[in-house]
Design a protein around this motif. Structure first.
Motif, PDB file in Angstrom:
ATOM      1  N   GLU A 148       0.817  -1.208   0.000  1.00  0.00           N
ATOM      2  CA  GLU A 148       0.000   0.000   0.000  1.00  0.00           C
ATOM      3  C   GLU A 148       0.852   1.260   0.000  1.00  0.00           C
ATOM      4  O   GLU A 148       0.496   2.257  -0.632  1.00  0.00           O
ATOM      5  N   ALA A 149       2.004   1.207   0.688  1.00  0.00           N
ATOM      6  CA  ALA A 149       2.895   2.370   0.703  1.00  0.00           C
ATOM      7  C   ALA A 149       3.403   2.651  -0.708  1.00  0.00           C
ATOM      8  O   ALA A 149       3.446   3.806  -1.148  1.00  0.00           O
ATOM      9  N   ILE A 150       3.785   1.596  -1.420  1.00  0.00           N
ATOM     10  CA  ILE A 150       4.282   1.778  -2.790  1.00  0.00           C
ATOM     11  C   ILE A 150       3.180   2.273  -3.705  1.00  0.00           C
ATOM     12  O   ILE A 150       3.388   3.176  -4.519  1.00  0.00           O
ATOM     13  N   ARG A 151       1.978   1.715  -3.536  1.00  0.00           N
ATOM     14  CA  ARG A 151       0.882   2.140  -4.413  1.00  0.00           C
ATOM     15  C   ARG A 151       0.538   3.605  -4.231  1.00  0.00           C
ATOM     16  O   ARG A 151       0.078   4.265  -5.166  1.00  0.00           O
ATOM     17  N   ARG A 152       0.759   4.110  -3.027  1.00  0.00           N
ATOM     18  CA  ARG A 152       0.502   5.542  -2.811  1.00  0.00           C
ATOM     19  C   ARG A 152       1.490   6.398  -3.591  1.00  0.00           C
ATOM     20  O   ARG A 152       1.176   7.519  -3.975  1.00  0.00           O
ATOM     21  N   GLU A 153       2.693   5.875  -3.813  1.00  0.00           N
ATOM     22  CA  GLU A 153       3.742   6.656  -4.477  1.00  0.00           C
ATOM     23  C   GLU A 153       3.770   6.454  -5.983  1.00  0.00           C
ATOM     24  O   GLU A 153       4.479   7.153  -6.689  1.00  0.00           O
ATOM     25  N   VAL A 154       3.061   5.429  -6.452  1.00  0.00           N
ATOM     26  CA  VAL A 154       3.145   5.070  -7.865  1.00  0.00           C
ATOM     27  C   VAL A 154       1.780   5.262  -8.518  1.00  0.00           C
ATOM     28  O   VAL A 154       0.807   4.635  -8.118  1.00  0.00           O
ATOM     29  N   GLY A 155       1.717   6.139  -9.496  1.00  0.00           N
ATOM     30  CA  GLY A 155       0.467   6.318 -10.219  1.00  0.00           C
ATOM     31  C   GLY A 155       0.425   5.399 -11.422  1.00  0.00           C
ATOM     32  O   GLY A 155       1.469   5.040 -11.967  1.00  0.00           O
ATOM     33  N   MET A 156      -0.788   4.987 -11.804  1.00  0.00           N
ATOM     34  CA  MET A 156      -0.861   4.110 -12.971  1.00  0.00           C
ATOM     35  C   MET A 156      -2.007   4.535 -13.886  1.00  0.00           C
ATOM     36  O   MET A 156      -3.099   4.848 -13.432  1.00  0.00           O
ATOM     37  N   VAL A 157      -1.726   4.518 -15.171  1.00  0.00           N
ATOM     38  CA  VAL A 157      -2.737   4.837 -16.180  1.00  0.00           C
ATOM     39  C   VAL A 157      -2.916   3.606 -17.051  1.00  0.00           C
ATOM     40  O   VAL A 157      -1.942   3.015 -17.513  1.00  0.00           O
ATOM     41  N   PHE A 158      -4.172   3.218 -17.247  1.00  0.00           N
ATOM     42  CA  PHE A 158      -4.470   1.948 -17.911  1.00  0.00           C
ATOM     43  C   PHE A 158      -4.924   2.159 -19.350  1.00  0.00           C
ATOM     44  O   PHE A 158      -5.445   3.230 -19.698  1.00  0.00           O
ATOM     45  N   GLN A 159      -4.813   1.107 -20.110  1.00  0.00           N
ATOM     46  CA  GLN A 159      -5.283   1.151 -21.490  1.00  0.00           C
ATOM     47  C   GLN A 159      -6.776   1.490 -21.543  1.00  0.00           C
ATOM     48  O   GLN A 159      -7.219   2.270 -22.367  1.00  0.00           O
ATOM     49  N   GLN A 160      -7.549   0.858 -20.654  1.00  0.00           N
ATOM     50  CA  GLN A 160      -9.003   1.050 -20.676  1.00  0.00           C
ATOM     51  C   GLN A 160      -9.470   2.141 -19.717  1.00  0.00           C
ATOM     52  O   GLN A 160     -10.619   2.141 -19.286  1.00  0.00           O
ATOM     53  N   PHE A 161      -8.611   3.042 -19.346  1.00  0.00           N
ATOM     54  CA  PHE A 161      -8.895   4.202 -18.472  1.00  0.00           C
ATOM     55  C   PHE A 161      -9.271   3.790 -17.043  1.00  0.00           C
ATOM     56  O   PHE A 161      -8.752   4.338 -16.092  1.00  0.00           O
ATOM     57  N   ASN A 162     -10.254   2.863 -16.933  1.00  0.00           N
ATOM     58  CA  ASN A 162     -10.697   2.386 -15.619  1.00  0.00           C
ATOM     59  C   ASN A 162     -11.105   3.495 -14.666  1.00  0.00           C
ATOM     60  O   ASN A 162     -10.813   3.455 -13.481  1.00  0.00           O
ATOM     61  N   LEU A 163     -11.802   4.489 -15.195  1.00  0.00           N
ATOM     62  CA  LEU A 163     -12.403   5.482 -14.305  1.00  0.00           C
ATOM     63  C   LEU A 163     -13.564   4.822 -13.563  1.00  0.00           C
ATOM     64  O   LEU A 163     -14.099   3.814 -14.017  1.00  0.00           O
ATOM     65  N   PHE A 164     -13.941   5.415 -12.436  1.00  0.00           N
ATOM     66  CA  PHE A 164     -15.049   4.857 -11.663  1.00  0.00           C
ATOM     67  C   PHE A 164     -16.349   5.434 -12.223  1.00  0.00           C
ATOM     68  O   PHE A 164     -16.629   6.617 -12.040  1.00  0.00           O
ATOM     69  N   PRO A 165     -17.156   4.619 -12.904  1.00  0.00           N
ATOM     70  CA  PRO A 165     -18.281   5.175 -13.672  1.00  0.00           C
ATOM     71  C   PRO A 165     -19.394   5.740 -12.798  1.00  0.00           C
ATOM     72  O   PRO A 165     -20.194   6.538 -13.270  1.00  0.00           O
ATOM     73  N   HIS A 166     -19.441   5.333 -11.525  1.00  0.00           N
ATOM     74  CA  HIS A 166     -20.548   5.799 -10.673  1.00  0.00           C
ATOM     75  C   HIS A 166     -20.204   7.109  -9.975  1.00  0.00           C
ATOM     76  O   HIS A 166     -21.025   7.638  -9.225  1.00  0.00           O
ATOM     77  N   LEU A 167     -19.005   7.609 -10.183  1.00  0.00           N
ATOM     78  CA  LEU A 167     -18.594   8.848  -9.535  1.00  0.00           C
ATOM     79  C   LEU A 167     -18.357   9.926 -10.595  1.00  0.00           C
ATOM     80  O   LEU A 167     -17.988   9.622 -11.728  1.00  0.00           O
ATOM     81  N   THR A 168     -18.556  11.188 -10.205  1.00  0.00           N
ATOM     82  CA  THR A 168     -18.262  12.277 -11.141  1.00  0.00           C
ATOM     83  C   THR A 168     -16.748  12.353 -11.333  1.00  0.00           C
ATOM     84  O   THR A 168     -15.978  11.744 -10.591  1.00  0.00           O
ATOM     85  N   VAL A 169     -16.355  13.129 -12.337  1.00  0.00           N
ATOM     86  CA  VAL A 169     -14.926  13.324 -12.590  1.00  0.00           C
ATOM     87  C   VAL A 169     -14.240  13.842 -11.321  1.00  0.00           C
ATOM     88  O   VAL A 169     -13.206  13.304 -10.893  1.00  0.00           O
ATOM     89  N   LEU A 170     -14.845  14.838 -10.708  1.00  0.00           N
ATOM     90  CA  LEU A 170     -14.241  15.418  -9.501  1.00  0.00           C
ATOM     91  C   LEU A 170     -14.124  14.372  -8.386  1.00  0.00           C
ATOM     92  O   LEU A 170     -13.098  14.281  -7.705  1.00  0.00           O
ATOM     93  N   GLU A 171     -15.171  13.562  -8.229  1.00  0.00           N
ATOM     94  CA  GLU A 171     -15.120  12.527  -7.180  1.00  0.00           C
ATOM     95  C   GLU A 171     -14.086  11.461  -7.498  1.00  0.00           C
ATOM     96  O   GLU A 171     -13.428  10.925  -6.605  1.00  0.00           O
ATOM     97  N   ASN A 172     -13.931  11.149  -8.796  1.00  0.00           N
ATOM     98  CA  ASN A 172     -12.877  10.224  -9.201  1.00  0.00           C
ATOM     99  C   ASN A 172     -11.513  10.723  -8.733  1.00  0.00           C
ATOM    100  O   ASN A 172     -10.671   9.947  -8.306  1.00  0.00           O
ATOM    101  N   LEU A 173     -11.344  12.045  -8.842  1.00  0.00           N
ATOM    102  CA  LEU A 173     -10.037  12.624  -8.537  1.00  0.00           C
ATOM    103  C   LEU A 173      -9.780  12.776  -7.046  1.00  0.00           C
ATOM    104  O   LEU A 173      -8.644  12.712  -6.604  1.00  0.00           O
ATOM    105  N   THR A 174     -10.855  13.022  -6.287  1.00  0.00           N
ATOM    106  CA  THR A 174     -10.646  13.327  -4.867  1.00  0.00           C
ATOM    107  C   THR A 174     -10.755  12.103  -3.971  1.00  0.00           C
ATOM    108  O   THR A 174     -10.341  12.149  -2.821  1.00  0.00           O
ATOM    109  N   LEU A 175     -11.297  11.006  -4.497  1.00  0.00           N
ATOM    110  CA  LEU A 175     -11.558   9.838  -3.638  1.00  0.00           C
ATOM    111  C   LEU A 175     -10.303   9.351  -2.919  1.00  0.00           C
ATOM    112  O   LEU A 175     -10.274   9.246  -1.687  1.00  0.00           O
ATOM    113  N   ALA A 176      -9.254   9.048  -3.701  1.00  0.00           N
ATOM    114  CA  ALA A 176      -8.048   8.500  -3.070  1.00  0.00           C
ATOM    115  C   ALA A 176      -7.339   9.513  -2.170  1.00  0.00           C
ATOM    116  O   ALA A 176      -6.955   9.164  -1.052  1.00  0.00           O
ATOM    117  N   PRO A 177      -7.172  10.775  -2.609  1.00  0.00           N
ATOM    118  CA  PRO A 177      -6.558  11.736  -1.677  1.00  0.00           C
ATOM    119  C   PRO A 177      -7.313  11.822  -0.349  1.00  0.00           C
ATOM    120  O   PRO A 177      -6.708  11.864   0.712  1.00  0.00           O
TER     121      PRO A 177
END
Lengths: 371, 256
Positions: free
Chosen positions: B87-116
């Motif tokens: 989990e410590a490493i995942r916090r430091e490493v960002g990943m962008v996927f081929q299929q985007f994998n955005l969270f479809p049930h959340l708004t763009v803003l919520e997608n961005l603020t959820l993890a922070p």
């Protein structure tokens, strides 16, 4: 889409009435040729005749009141007109069972409290911490009303509870507790931890594999045998627990279906952001999975609501059992159709409300991501 | 202004180190003795034919895939089965996927603020300000209140990049970020990635966009059949590839 060949300048002379979409639809779908016209007329005749027969039984020839328990007017109309007098006479027994007659305003109030709780819970504006507080207050009030023993209300033991309040209690606690339990079971069945997975599978398969009636009988007859002398657990509570455990096993498989429909990428995206298992589950996976399975969830809820009537097998007086009980009085023997019609309407009202609400919820929750 | 990274100074500090890394899917040996280092601020492009193990390689970095042998150290933390380390490493490493994998049930803003909000425990208001900052950087602040399903593929991928940046990662991984996009949307995503590279972010990118590799990469890694066949700076890689396999691959993807 408008059909331009129907509404043109040539037909502008027709009355505007004939050009309304409804009329157009009727013409195109019901009377497009002689065969369709014949079928339409034949079906219309049968439907109207059926409706008329029902109306003459239920309304025109119905007996609405009788003198006391003199049911002769009803018996004379037997088969021709409904005897609604039985509902007028017996509705309090059907709705409240053997709850003391003079205190029946209390379960009536409890019913309204339940309805209020349902309405509040259905409104998304209340989907926050306050909802828990509202439910805690509501259930406390319902408990105080039903049991009494406080505020100068006489104490009524729950063996005398019955009718609609009992059905609502069993269904409400059944759904409210079986649903969260089922989520844990579904997650457990997909867990990486072998012990948790095995436990969940055994539970689900074992409980789902037996009829609810057996569970109820075991809860009421066998379970007390295992308890030490002098310890007894309330019969209503045992039935309630049996219903919760049984429904949870069914619901768990519905929830698991939803979990399996979530693309792997959602799990990976959540993982890659550093979300913990529970954060990922609560914020990303479950909201999507549960939304997907609203139709089968509500299906199971509706089933549960009606299955509460099986508690008659262990002698609890739910709505349906009270209705049967109302027919035991010799004067009213044989008016089952009317009484069952009455309780069916009540069951239908609740189940149909659940169904409609869930359909609205599906539309409201859709965020345009359907692929 | 929130800086996305703070390590540009220590240019040679290794951010990702793989030593003799091996991975199998059942009997299939998917990664063979991988030795691979990415220094701080470096941009590495990984290419190779499909099935060569390049996606698997970068997915090992944040433990979306588990390696069975060898050592993998990310930002000074060794990846083991310890969930705390992961989990410590995942916090430091960002990943962008081929299929985007955005969270479809959340708004763009919520997608961005959820993890922070939930992982970094940033107050909501602050997280939203940071989210708007990064949405500005990927040039779509006006989409903040929409749902992912209402955006084009290129916009979704830029939101996905912004979502990763909101966690202020030290390393960004890109797993074929433009492969699922319509041709006219590829440029808008690559432009964002180039801007990010110019700001000094450590980046590892699996891609077939050789133009991007040429402009941005410090080194290009060519993989085939689970092995790193060749690793060289772009000029060298394109001008005089050492191995026959690399030449063949380049002729195939540059040929048309």
């Amino acid at each position: 889409m408008a059909a331009p060949n129907v509404v043109t300048a040539d037909t502008a002379t027709e009355s505007s009435f004939a050009r309304t979409p409804a009329i157009r639809w009727v013409r195109q779908n019901l009377f497009s040729n002689w065969f369709n016209t014949a079928v339409t007329l034949a079906l219309a005749y049968m439907i109207l005749k059926g409706l008329y027969s029902f109306a003459s039984w239920a309304v025109f020839n119905a007996v609405w009141t009788v003198e006391g328990t003199d049911t002769r007017p009803c018996r004379e109309m037997s088969g021709v007109g409904a005897c609604w007098a039985v509902i007028g006479e017996k509705h309090r027994f059907i709705l409240f069972g053997i709850y003391p007659f003079d205190e029946q305003w209390r379960p009536l109030l409890a019913i309204f409290l339940f309805l209020g709780l349902y309405v509040v819970s259905a409104m998304r504006a209340f989907w926050n911490r306050w909802l828990a507080v509202i439910w805690a207050v509501g259930l406390t009030l319902i408990g105080a009303l039903m049991w009494g023993g406080v505020f100068g209300l006489t104490y009524i033991e729950n063996e005398r509870w019955g009718g609609l309040p009992l059905t609502l209690i069993l269904a409400t606690f059944g759904i409210a507790l079986a649903f969260p339990l089922s989520i844990f079971l579904a997650l457990g069945r997909r867990s990486n931890l072998p012990a948790i997975r095995a436990l969940s599978i055994v539970y689900i398969e074992l409980i789902r594999g037996v009829p609810l009636i057996t569970l109820l009988i075991m809860a009421s007859v066998m379970f007390p045998l295992f308890l030490p002398e002098g310890v007894s657990i309330d019969k209503l509570l045992r039935a309630q627990v049996a219903i919760i455990l049984f429904s949870a096993a069914y619901l768990a498989e519905v929830v698991r279906g939803g979990l399996q429909a979530i693309p792997k990428g959602q799990f990976e995206a959540a993982d890659s952001l550093g979300l913990s298992y529970w954060q990922k589950t609560a914020k990303i996976i479950l909201p999507q999975a549960l939304q997907l399975v609203i139709p089968p969830l509500v299906n199971t809820f509706i089933g549960l609501f009606k299955d509460t009537s099986l508690v008659l097998i262990i002698g609890l007086f739910d709505l349906l059992t009270s209705a049967k009980g109302a027919l035991l009085e010799p004067a009213w023997l044989g008016f089952g159709v009317e009484v069952y019609f009455f309780v069916s309407v009540i069951y239908f009202a609740f189940c149909f409300a659940m169904s409609r609400y869930s359909q609205n919820l599906e539309v409201e929750l859709a965020t345009g991501h359907k692929h | 202004m929130p800086p996305a990274h703070s390590t540009a100074k220590a240019a040679n500090r290794p951010m990702i180190e793989m030593r003799d890394l091996n991975k199998w899917y059942g009997d299939f040996h998917v990664l063979k003795d991988i030795n691979f280092t990415v220094g701080s601020g470096q941009k590495v492009v990984i290419c190779g034919p499909s099935g060569s193990g390049k996606s698997t390689l970068i997915r090992c970095v944040n433990r979306l895939e588990e390696h069975q042998q060898g050592q993998l150290i990310v930002d000074g933390i060794e990846l083991t089965n310890d969930i705390k380390n992961i989990e410590a490493i995942r916090r430091e490493v960002g990943m962008v996927f081929q299929q985007f994998n955005l969270f479809p049930h959340l708004t763009v803003l919520e997608n961005l603020t959820l993890a922070p909000i939930w992982v970094r425990k940033v107050p909501k208001k602050e997280a939203e300000e940071a989210a708007m900052h990064f949405l500005n950087r990927v040039h779509i602040p006006e989409q903040a209140l929409k749902f992912p399903g209402q955006l084009s593929g290129g916009q979704q991928q830029r939101v996905a990049i912004a979502r990763s940046l909101c966690m202020k990662p030290n390393i960004m991984l890109f797993d074929e970020p433009t492969s699922a996009l319509d041709p006219e949307m590829i440029k808008e995503v690559l432009d964002v990635m180039i801007e990010l590279a110019n700001e000094g972010m450590t980046m590892v990118c699996v891609t077939h966009e050789m133009g991007f590799a040429r402009t941005v990469a410090d080194s290009i890694v060519f993989m085939d059949k689970g092995e790193i066949v060749e690793s060289a700076p772009p000029t060298e890689f394109f001008a005089k590839p050492k191995s026959e396999r690399t030449r063949l691959f380049l002729s195939q993807i540059l040929g048309h």
